[in-house]
Scaffold this active site. Structure first.
Site, mmCIF file in Angstrom:
data_model
loop_
_atom_site.group_PDB
_atom_site.id
_atom_site.type_symbol
_atom_site.label_atom_id
_atom_site.label_comp_id
_atom_site.label_asym_id
_atom_site.label_seq_id
_atom_site.Cartn_x
_atom_site.Cartn_y
_atom_site.Cartn_z
ATOM 1 N N ASP A 123 -6.479 -1.292 -8.791
ATOM 2 C CA ASP A 123 -5.083 -1.209 -7.994
ATOM 3 C C ASP A 123 -5.471 -0.375 -6.531
ATOM 4 O O ASP A 123 -5.393 -0.893 -5.403
ATOM 5 C CB ASP A 123 -4.049 -0.229 -8.660
ATOM 6 C CG ASP A 123 -2.740 -0.191 -7.799
ATOM 7 O OD1 ASP A 123 -2.133 -0.997 -7.738
ATOM 8 O OD2 ASP A 123 -2.729 0.874 -7.317
ATOM 9 N N VAL A 152 0.850 -1.141 -0.109
ATOM 10 C CA VAL A 152 -0.125 0.089 -0.008
ATOM 11 C C VAL A 152 0.781 1.373 -0.144
ATOM 12 O O VAL A 152 1.805 1.278 1.030
ATOM 13 C CB VAL A 152 -1.054 -0.005 1.333
ATOM 14 C CG1 VAL A 152 -1.754 1.335 1.114
ATOM 15 C CG2 VAL A 152 -1.737 -1.235 1.411
ATOM 16 N N LYS A 179 -5.803 -2.013 -2.621
ATOM 17 C CA LYS A 179 -4.949 -1.328 -1.447
ATOM 18 C C LYS A 179 -5.982 -0.828 -0.387
ATOM 19 O O LYS A 179 -5.670 -0.927 0.703
ATOM 20 C CB LYS A 179 -4.308 -0.211 -2.030
ATOM 21 C CG LYS A 179 -2.984 -0.778 -2.859
ATOM 22 C CD LYS A 179 -2.346 0.719 -3.565
ATOM 23 C CE LYS A 179 -1.355 0.225 -4.500
ATOM 24 N NZ LYS A 179 -0.659 1.643 -5.392
#
Length: 408
Positions: A200, A131, A204
């Protein structure tokens, strides 16, 4: 053991960065850990490709060769995709190795299972690198959760999207032109879908949710939208009010339920993300005692991500394995239902300015584009009535809206 033996799975940008950092910071690692850190093996795909790797390191494309090593303490995984990364890490844990991963997609899908398996085998997992690149947000939240309880997290979690939006605003480029520049600079893959469509950032966000609240929202209930709908016309309309588009992930727990929104939003100058530009990432954590904390830094690249992986290497070697990072006991319970409040919105594609008791029409920025004040449900109703209308929330104190608003 006097030496900590490490295997690196994958020798792309992150894997090579980890290898080079272990060598360049060998003395610092030995000082902190009291032991020398050595790379014992590296898993690669193409054995014919030339690489700058020491001769005493096992270079192999067969993971079983790595598992056969008698001395192996930590496995650092930097592979793309859920498989074979997940299977490799399961085997590493079963062998008794600590693991460090930078693979957000795999960990979003299989993090819970790996955590349970790690506890069974008395080893630790480090996943800071999954992250926000080099920003130590996971360790920060872990520290906050000792006494503080997190109410909400907001984040710019994808540097590619942030770069594209910055280029479109500053250089008046089209989405296609800014995306191409991101690809040329190595910020975006040949297939940029995961970045520009928000996947994406979604992976995260799920990882952050498990850290902050001990659980995650139902994936299908998450409001997910990328940046492909953002046009130069919208950016110009927002600029008239000093607003900037950012792709923001927001996650909170309300009325016992975890809710997540991952989509473009507008921020004013009072918002901590207003000056987060280019490939930078930022995360804002709001908790009950300390209030707001914002961390900002490089979200991608060889050494920012390698930095997070190296810090995780130290973490797993120093800390007791049974961490509470995914334990629901750390979740902050909010019993009182949060009331719906009126917010400012930019709506685009309005065909008819309908009279609606829940909507206040503040100003018209351009043809079909308005600033309004309304509850979310009323904005959603308007969008259903006037498809394909799009709408974006405005985050911040919105003082400039109040100052510049005109009666229509």
């Amino acid at each position: 053991m006097s030496v900590i033996k490490v295997a690196i799975l994958g020798f792309g940008t992150v894997g090579e960065g980890v290898y080079r950092t272990i060598h360049s910071h060998a003395e610092e690692l030995q000082t902190v850990l009291g032991k020398k850190v050595e790379v014992a093996a590296i898993l690669i795909q193409n054995k014919q490709k030339e690489r700058d790797i020491a001769e005493d390191v096992l270079i192999t494309s067969d993971f079983d060769e790595i598992l056969k090593l008698q001395e192996l303490d930590v496995v650092v995984e930097a592979i793309v995709g859920k498989e074979p990364a997940f299977s490799f890490l399961k085997k590493a844990i079963e062998k008794g190795c600590h693991i460090v991963t930078a693979n957000k997609e795999m960990f979003a899908h299989h993090g819970k299972e790996l955590q349970i398996l790690a506890e069974e085998h008395n080893v630790s997992i480090g996943f800071e690198a999954t992250v926000a690149g080099g920003i130590p947000i996971i360790q920060t939240i872990r520290q906050l959760l000792k006494i503080n309880r997190v109410h909400q997290i907001q984040g710019i979690l994808n540097g590619t999207s942030n770069f594209i939006l910055t280029e479109m605003r500053e250089k008046k480029q089209s989405f296609a032109e800014a995306l191409l520049l991101a690809q040329v600079n190595g910020f975006a893959e040949a297939d940029p879908t995961n970045d520009v469509e928000g996947f994406d950032a979604f992976f995260k966000t799920m990882i952050l949710s498990r850290i902050a609240f001990g659980d995650e929202p139902v994936w299908n209930d998450v409001e997910l939208e990328g940046i492909t709908s953002i046009s130069n016309e919208l950016i110009e309309a927002a600029e008239n009010y000093g607003l900037r588009f950012k792709h923001i992930a927001r996650i909170s727990k309300e009325d016992g339920q975890i809710k997540a929104i991952i989509k473009p939003a507008l921020v004013d100058q009072s918002h901590p993300f207003y000056h987060v530009e280019g490939v930078q990432n930022a995360v804002n954590v709001h908790s009950n005692i300390v209030g707001d904390i914002t961390l900002q830094g490089p979200g991608a690249g060889m050494f920012p991500t390698a930095s997070a992986a190296i810090e995780d290497l130290v973490y797993v070697c120093q800390n007791a394995p049974s961490q509470k990072s995914l334990d629901k006991s750390s979740a902050f319970k909010i019993e009182e239902k949060k009331k719906e409040v009126k917010e400012y919105w930019l709506v685009h594609g309005v065909k008819d300015k309908l009279l609606h008791p829940g909507i206040t029409w503040i100003d018209q920025t351009s043809s079909g584009t308005y600033i309004i004040k309304a509850e979310k449900k009323d904005v959603e109703h308007l969008a259903l009535q006037q498809k394909p209308l799009c709408y974006f929330s405005i985050l911040g104190n919105s003082e400039m809206i109040n100052k510049q608003s005109l009666a229509i």
